[in-house]
Design an enzyme around this catalytic site. Structure first.
Site, mmCIF file in Angstrom:
data_model
loop_
_atom_site.group_PDB
_atom_site.id
_atom_site.type_symbol
_atom_site.label_atom_id
_atom_site.label_comp_id
_atom_site.label_asym_id
_atom_site.label_seq_id
_atom_site.Cartn_x
_atom_site.Cartn_y
_atom_site.Cartn_z
ATOM 1 N N TYR A 130 0.842 -1.207 0.000
ATOM 2 C CA TYR A 130 0.000 0.000 0.000
ATOM 3 C C TYR A 130 0.875 1.255 0.000
ATOM 4 O O TYR A 130 0.671 2.177 -0.798
ATOM 5 C CB TYR A 130 -0.920 -0.045 1.230
ATOM 6 C CG TYR A 130 -1.594 1.244 1.612
ATOM 7 C CD1 TYR A 130 -2.664 1.758 0.875
ATOM 8 C CD2 TYR A 130 -1.179 1.965 2.740
ATOM 9 C CE1 TYR A 130 -3.291 2.939 1.242
ATOM 10 C CE2 TYR A 130 -1.800 3.142 3.117
ATOM 11 C CZ TYR A 130 -2.852 3.626 2.371
ATOM 12 O OH TYR A 130 -3.457 4.799 2.729
HETATM 13 N N1 LIG Z 1 -7.038 5.098 6.759
HETATM 14 C C1 LIG Z 1 -6.039 5.911 7.082
HETATM 15 O O1 LIG Z 1 -5.631 6.041 8.237
HETATM 16 C C2 LIG Z 1 -5.397 6.717 5.975
HETATM 17 C C3 LIG Z 1 -4.311 7.512 6.295
HETATM 18 C C4 LIG Z 1 -3.775 8.330 5.314
HETATM 19 C C5 LIG Z 1 -4.315 8.333 4.031
HETATM 20 N N2 LIG Z 1 -5.365 7.537 3.732
HETATM 21 C C6 LIG Z 1 -5.915 7.630 2.366
HETATM 22 O O2 LIG Z 1 -6.873 8.659 2.387
HETATM 23 C C7 LIG Z 1 -7.794 8.478 1.306
HETATM 24 C C8 LIG Z 1 -9.209 8.687 1.816
HETATM 25 O O3 LIG Z 1 -9.473 7.790 2.857
HETATM 26 P P1 LIG Z 1 -10.972 7.483 3.311
HETATM 27 O O4 LIG Z 1 -10.913 7.021 4.710
HETATM 28 O O5 LIG Z 1 -11.856 8.612 2.915
HETATM 29 O O6 LIG Z 1 -11.263 6.236 2.389
HETATM 30 P P2 LIG Z 1 -12.554 5.294 2.392
HETATM 31 O O7 LIG Z 1 -13.556 5.751 3.403
HETATM 32 O O8 LIG Z 1 -12.073 3.894 2.428
HETATM 33 O O9 LIG Z 1 -13.193 5.626 0.967
HETATM 34 C C9 LIG Z 1 -12.625 5.123 -0.188
HETATM 35 C C10 LIG Z 1 -13.392 5.695 -1.356
HETATM 36 O O10 LIG Z 1 -12.870 5.118 -2.551
HETATM 37 C C11 LIG Z 1 -13.968 4.574 -3.286
HETATM 38 N N3 LIG Z 1 -13.560 3.443 -4.086
HETATM 39 C C12 LIG Z 1 -13.011 2.283 -3.661
HETATM 40 N N4 LIG Z 1 -12.819 1.479 -4.711
HETATM 41 C C13 LIG Z 1 -13.259 2.149 -5.808
HETATM 42 C C14 LIG Z 1 -13.341 1.829 -7.185
HETATM 43 N N5 LIG Z 1 -12.902 0.657 -7.647
HETATM 44 N N6 LIG Z 1 -13.857 2.754 -8.036
HETATM 45 C C15 LIG Z 1 -14.287 3.947 -7.573
HETATM 46 N N7 LIG Z 1 -14.240 4.306 -6.276
HETATM 47 C C16 LIG Z 1 -13.740 3.405 -5.414
HETATM 48 C C17 LIG Z 1 -14.957 4.149 -2.218
HETATM 49 O O11 LIG Z 1 -16.216 3.902 -2.791
HETATM 50 P P3 LIG Z 1 -17.303 2.964 -2.054
HETATM 51 O O12 LIG Z 1 -18.105 3.889 -1.179
HETATM 52 O O13 LIG Z 1 -18.101 2.404 -3.177
HETATM 53 O O14 LIG Z 1 -16.556 1.929 -1.268
HETATM 54 C C18 LIG Z 1 -14.891 5.367 -1.328
HETATM 55 O O15 LIG Z 1 -15.604 6.449 -1.899
HETATM 56 C C19 LIG Z 1 -7.506 7.097 0.745
HETATM 57 O O16 LIG Z 1 -6.748 7.242 -0.439
HETATM 58 C C20 LIG Z 1 -6.661 6.440 1.827
HETATM 59 O O17 LIG Z 1 -5.756 5.494 1.295
HETATM 60 C C21 LIG Z 1 -5.928 6.724 4.680
#
Ligand SMILES: NC(=O)c1ccc[n+]([C@@H]2O[C@H](COP(=O)([O-])OP(=O)(O)OC[C@H]3O[C@@H](n4cnc5c(N)ncnc54)[C@H](OP(=O)(O)O)[C@@H]3O)[C@@H](O)[C@H]2O)c1
Length: 218
Positions: A130
């Site tokens: 990742y």
């Molecule tokens: N988790 C952490 O602590 C962390 C830390 C730093 C950065 N980040 C990054 O921050 C970003 C935002 O995080 P978040 O928590 O808002 O993420 P999230 O809640 O997991 O949301 C992911 C989004 O991506 C969409 N998605 C997933 N697969 C897809 C596909 N094949 N086609 C189109 N859309 C798709 C999801 O749609 P659905 O609603 O249909 O699932 C959802 O809208 C991500 O890039 C993550 O990697 C995360």
């Protein structure tokens, strides 16, 4: 006022960002995967466009984003497997760059991650993968020639935040409310003179607009 195409509009950050943009007078187009997500987006004043970033070509992304002048990429595979991580977190932003170029869009905001995130406790190969896909996307965005921003939030919390943050080109790792990330993206979109910067972000004491105004402008 901008027209913003959000890839990841239904996610933890994206579903907070869309309404904030609408309330501030911007137009928003939200990419969603599932049919039933369209109603919530529409009710928030967001134009829904259905599509799966894994299957979409850059041309199809460009068609979905065709009225936009800003693209936000906040999608993520969220630990759903190695191949999906490659296709969403790594290839997704690269396709978004190509789509932006097809449309003549210059402004791209990528939600990335601290390179040193979870280093103390997360050792799984899938997590290393990742992180390397996030870096691959960062490198492509930074080399794209677009007016990009790479926003690297700390560990995301399901909270709205206090409207304050700590941000800069290099800060200590920490946690951050998804609401803080959304409000920071809004402030950055409204301050286009901040461009071609990597910005690390955690919750902190500085009002978000003030913190964005103190970033390097060009
Ligand atoms: N988790 C952490 O602590 C962390 C830390 C730093 C950065 N980040 C990054 O921050 C970003 C935002 O995080 P978040 O928590 O808002 O993420 P999230 O809640 O997991 O949301 C992911 C989004 O991506 C969409 N998605 C997933 N697969 C897809 C596909 N094949 N086609 C189109 N859309 C798709 C999801 O749609 P659905 O609603 O249909 O699932 C959802 O809208 C991500 O890039 C993550 O990697 C995360």
């Amino acid at each position: 006022m901008a027209t913003v195409f959000i890839i990841g509009a239904t996610g933890g950050v994206g579903r907070r960002l869309g309404p904030l943009l609408v309330q501030s007078g911007h137009k928003v187009i939200g990419l969603h995967r599932k049919l039933e997500q369209a109603t919530n987006l529409s009710e928030a004043g967001i134009s829904p466009v259905q599509g799966d970033i894994i299957k979409m070509s850059p041309k199809q992304i460009a068609e979905a984003a065709r009225d936009a002048d800003v693209i936000v990429f906040s999608a993520g595979a969220a630990g759903s497997g190695i191949d999906r991580t490659t296709a969403i977190d790594g290839d997704g932003p690269i396709k978004a760059i190509e789509a932006a170029k097809l449309l003549g869009i210059v402004r791209l905001y990528l939600v990335s991650a601290f390179p040193e995130a979870y280093r103390q406790k997360e050792t799984a190969d899938s997590f290393e993968h990742y992180m390397s896909e996030k870096k691959r996307a960062d490198a492509a965005v930074a080399a794209s020639g677009l007016d990009w921003i790479i926003l690297r939030p700390g560990v995301l919390l399901n909270a709205e935040g206090e409207g304050t943050a700590t941000m800069g080109p290099a800060i200590m790792d920490g946690s951050v409310a998804r609401g803080t990330v959304a409000r920071t993206l809004l402030a950055l979109i409204e301050q286009p003179s901040v461009r071609r910067e990597i910005i690390e972000l955690t919750d902190g004491p500085t009002p978000i607009k003030e913190a964005v105004a103190s970033l390097r402008q060009s």
